[in-house]
Design a protein around this motif. Structure first.
Motif, PDB file in Angstrom:
ATOM      1  N   MET A 144       0.822  -1.210   0.000  1.00 38.64           N
ATOM      2  CA  MET A 144       0.000   0.000   0.000  1.00 38.64           C
ATOM      3  C   MET A 144       0.855   1.259   0.000  1.00 38.64           C
ATOM      4  N   ALA A 145       2.036   1.172   0.603  1.00 39.17           N
ATOM      5  CA  ALA A 145       2.932   2.335   0.588  1.00 39.17           C
ATOM      6  C   ALA A 145       3.302   2.722  -0.839  1.00 39.17           C
ATOM      7  N   PHE A 146       3.464   1.704  -1.707  1.00 36.72           N
ATOM      8  CA  PHE A 146       3.757   1.963  -3.116  1.00 36.72           C
ATOM      9  C   PHE A 146       2.611   2.722  -3.763  1.00 36.72           C
ATOM     10  N   HIS A 147       1.372   2.382  -3.446  1.00 39.40           N
ATOM     11  CA  HIS A 147       0.195   3.075  -3.978  1.00 39.40           C
ATOM     12  C   HIS A 147       0.225   4.546  -3.578  1.00 39.40           C
ATOM     13  N   TRP A 148       0.524   4.799  -2.286  1.00 45.25           N
ATOM     14  CA  TRP A 148       0.545   6.180  -1.791  1.00 45.25           C
ATOM     15  C   TRP A 148       1.689   6.974  -2.432  1.00 45.25           C
ATOM     16  N   TRP A 149       2.850   6.354  -2.568  1.00 46.29           N
ATOM     17  CA  TRP A 149       3.970   7.036  -3.212  1.00 46.29           C
ATOM     18  C   TRP A 149       3.658   7.357  -4.665  1.00 46.29           C
ATOM     19  N   LEU A 150       2.980   6.457  -5.348  1.00 44.35           N
ATOM     20  CA  LEU A 150       2.611   6.710  -6.737  1.00 44.35           C
ATOM     21  C   LEU A 150       1.716   7.935  -6.838  1.00 44.35           C
ATOM     22  N   LEU A 151       0.724   8.041  -5.960  1.00 40.33           N
ATOM     23  CA  LEU A 151      -0.176   9.197  -5.963  1.00 40.33           C
ATOM     24  C   LEU A 151       0.581  10.481  -5.640  1.00 40.33           C
ATOM     25  N   ALA A 152       1.434  10.438  -4.618  1.00 44.81           N
ATOM     26  CA  ALA A 152       2.154  11.643  -4.205  1.00 44.81           C
ATOM     27  C   ALA A 152       3.102  12.135  -5.295  1.00 44.81           C
ATOM     28  N   ILE A 153       3.876  11.232  -5.869  1.00 44.19           N
ATOM     29  CA  ILE A 153       4.857  11.629  -6.891  1.00 44.19           C
ATOM     30  C   ILE A 153       4.157  12.137  -8.142  1.00 44.19           C
ATOM     31  N   THR A 154       3.070  11.474  -8.533  1.00 46.65           N
ATOM     32  CA  THR A 154       2.322  11.908  -9.721  1.00 46.65           C
ATOM     33  C   THR A 154       1.760  13.298  -9.532  1.00 46.65           C
ATOM     34  N   THR A 155       1.205  13.561  -8.346  1.00 43.27           N
ATOM     35  CA  THR A 155       0.614  14.872  -8.065  1.00 43.27           C
ATOM     36  C   THR A 155       1.670  15.967  -8.070  1.00 43.27           C
ATOM     37  N   VAL A 156       2.796  15.719  -7.401  1.00 45.65           N
ATOM     38  CA  VAL A 156       3.860  16.729  -7.333  1.00 45.65           C
ATOM     39  C   VAL A 156       4.411  17.023  -8.732  1.00 45.65           C
ATOM     40  N   LEU A 158       2.997  16.642 -11.759  1.00 42.65           N
ATOM     41  CA  LEU A 158       2.096  17.303 -12.699  1.00 42.65           C
ATOM     42  C   LEU A 158       1.666  18.688 -12.229  1.00 42.65           C
ATOM     43  N   VAL A 159       1.443  18.864 -10.933  1.00 42.29           N
ATOM     44  CA  VAL A 159       1.069  20.196 -10.445  1.00 42.29           C
ATOM     45  C   VAL A 159       2.272  21.137 -10.500  1.00 42.29           C
ATOM     46  N   GLY A 160       3.397  20.698  -9.913  1.00 45.64           N
ATOM     47  CA  GLY A 160       4.595  21.531  -9.940  1.00 45.64           C
ATOM     48  C   GLY A 160       5.131  21.722 -11.352  1.00 45.64           C
ATOM     49  N   GLY A 161       5.154  20.645 -12.123  1.00 45.48           N
ATOM     50  CA  GLY A 161       5.646  20.729 -13.492  1.00 45.48           C
ATOM     51  C   GLY A 161       4.757  21.584 -14.372  1.00 45.48           C
ATOM     52  N   GLY A 162       3.435  21.506 -14.153  1.00 47.24           N
ATOM     53  CA  GLY A 162       2.520  22.324 -14.929  1.00 47.24           C
ATOM     54  C   GLY A 162       2.763  23.811 -14.701  1.00 47.24           C
ATOM     55  N   LEU A 163       3.015  24.185 -13.447  1.00 42.45           N
ATOM     56  CA  LEU A 163       3.325  25.585 -13.133  1.00 42.45           C
ATOM     57  C   LEU A 163       4.655  25.995 -13.761  1.00 42.45           C
ATOM     58  N   LEU A 164       5.625  25.094 -13.733  1.00 48.31           N
ATOM     59  CA  LEU A 164       6.921  25.393 -14.330  1.00 48.31           C
ATOM     60  C   LEU A 164       6.803  25.616 -15.830  1.00 48.31           C
ATOM     61  N   VAL A 165       6.034  24.773 -16.504  1.00 45.27           N
ATOM     62  CA  VAL A 165       5.873  24.891 -17.958  1.00 45.27           C
ATOM     63  C   VAL A 165       5.229  26.225 -18.323  1.00 45.27           C
ATOM     64  N   ARG A 166       4.256  26.652 -17.537  1.00 46.86           N
ATOM     65  CA  ARG A 166       3.598  27.927 -17.818  1.00 46.86           C
ATOM     66  C   ARG A 166       4.575  29.090 -17.676  1.00 46.86           C
ATOM     67  N   ARG A 167       5.557  28.967 -16.770  1.00 41.47           N
ATOM     68  CA  ARG A 167       6.566  30.017 -16.612  1.00 41.47           C
ATOM     69  C   ARG A 167       7.630  29.954 -17.708  1.00 41.47           C
ATOM     70  N   MET A 168       7.872  28.745 -18.217  1.00 38.16           N
ATOM     71  CA  MET A 168       8.866  28.596 -19.288  1.00 38.16           C
ATOM     72  C   MET A 168       8.354  29.139 -20.612  1.00 38.16           C
ATOM     73  N   GLY A 169       7.022  29.210 -20.776  1.00 37.51           N
ATOM     74  CA  GLY A 169       6.462  29.746 -22.006  1.00 37.51           C
ATOM     75  C   GLY A 169       6.776  28.888 -23.209  1.00 37.51           C
ATOM     76  N   ALA A 170       7.179  29.536 -24.306  1.00 38.54           N
ATOM     77  CA  ALA A 170       7.390  28.833 -25.565  1.00 38.54           C
ATOM     78  C   ALA A 170       8.552  27.857 -25.508  1.00 38.54           C
ATOM     79  N   ASN A 171       9.396  27.935 -24.476  1.00 34.14           N
ATOM     80  CA  ASN A 171      10.534  27.026 -24.360  1.00 34.14           C
ATOM     81  C   ASN A 171      10.182  25.743 -23.613  1.00 34.14           C
TER      82      ASN A 171
END
Length: 307
Positions: A144-156, A158-171
């Motif tokens: 079950m710990a693997f399930h929780w880690w999968l959720l946590a890593i996926t969320t971090v 995509l949420v963090g990366g999505g914000l980063l991509v918006r700041r990177m703009g066309a690059n």
């Protein structure tokens, strides 16, 4: 295994066709926005697409049809993930890059270089090596710990990366493509380990963190993939997606879920896997200077061939 191979190939066809249709819708939406003088509201201060422009791209008929194909591909890919080793199912599904490249010639007017065709041919050869070397899939159980880690890593990611991509703009097109691949890869892992499927148990299903990792990975991956298609090359973004969708899920399947190759053919599986990833990167690299992102202003119709 035969059913798994057929469903993986069908999922790949759906995803590849869907990506090109989504790219067509994204580019048409951007041209219409630029023609109306709406370029200032369609981008952020960093030059990336705004939420409003992404939403407008998502309601074009081409994008909607592409999304329907994505959902069909998801269903087929989920079945393949339960029937095949993840390093095989995810790599076959990621071969949608081949379909994307071929269809982009017709629908986006892109002309592929000889090196791109060579990379695509190498990728197909690598898939043959993987199919030959693959043994039976491992188990569907993980702590079950693997399930929780999968959720946590996926969320971090995509949420963090999505914000980063918006700041990177066309690059940020390649980064967005990689993040979308990681999201779809997490989706594949989540489907593989999901509780409450065999036998069906709704309570166990709804209480499993892997279910929510699937939702975050699927929805978040689709969003950043849309952003990638708006600001960069459809082939480059898809190639980056291939890397994200194959490397980590394949490693997770081997390290934690018991996936393996046929006796004595482990080396062939490793070689095939590495060649597939390198070939996908090659498609992105060799095409990046000719398959640019969206123009700032509405182009004349012949310019579509340079998108």
């Amino acid at each position: 295994m035969l059913i798994g191979l057929v469903t993986a190939v069908a999922a790949s066809a759906c995803y590849g066709t869907g990506s090109v249709l989504q790219a067509v819708g994204s580019r048409r939406s951007a041209r219409e926005e630029a023609a109306k003088g709406g370029a200032s509201t369609g981008t952020t201060a960093h030059g990336g697409p705004s939420l409003a422009s992404t939403a407008k791209a998502a309601v074009t008929w081409e994008f909607i049809l592409g999304t329907v194909l994505d959902f069909i591909g998801f269903g087929l890919g989920a079945l393949a993930a339960r029937l095949l080793p993840l390093f095989l199912s995810q790599t076959i599904i990621s071969a949608n890059l081949v379909i994307t490249a071929v269809l982009s010639i017709k629908l986006l007017g892109i002309r592929l270089k000889q090196l791109e065709w060579a990379s695509i041919g190498v990728l197909c050869s690598a898939l043959v090596l993987l199919a030959v070397s693959a043994g039976p899939e491992g188990g569907h159980h993980a702590a079950m710990a693997f399930h929780w880690w999968l959720l946590a890593i996926t969320t971090v990611l995509l949420v963090g990366g999505g914000l980063l991509v918006r700041r990177m703009g066309a690059n940020g097109a390649i980064v967005a493509g990689l993040l979308s691949g990681l999201g779809f890869g997490a989706l594949g892992v989540g489907v593989r380990i999901l509780n409450g499927i065999e036998p069906f148990d709704l309570a166990r299903l709804l209480s499993d963190p892997a279910l929510y990792a699937i939702l975050v990975g699927g929805i978040g991956g689709m969003y950043v993939h849309t952003v990638a298609l708006q600001i960069g090359s459809v082939n480059g973004a898809t190639a980056a997606l291939v890397v994200g969708e194959t490397v980590l899920p394949g490693a997770a399947g081997v390290l934690w879920l018991g996936d393996s190759s046929k006796a004595g053919l482990g080396w062939l599986g490793v070689v095939g896997f590495l060649i597939a990833v390198v070939a996908a990167v090659g498609v992105a690299y060799f095409g990046q200077d000719t398959h640019g992102g969206l123009p700032e202003a509405a182009p004349a119709e012949p310019e579509l061939a340079k998108s």
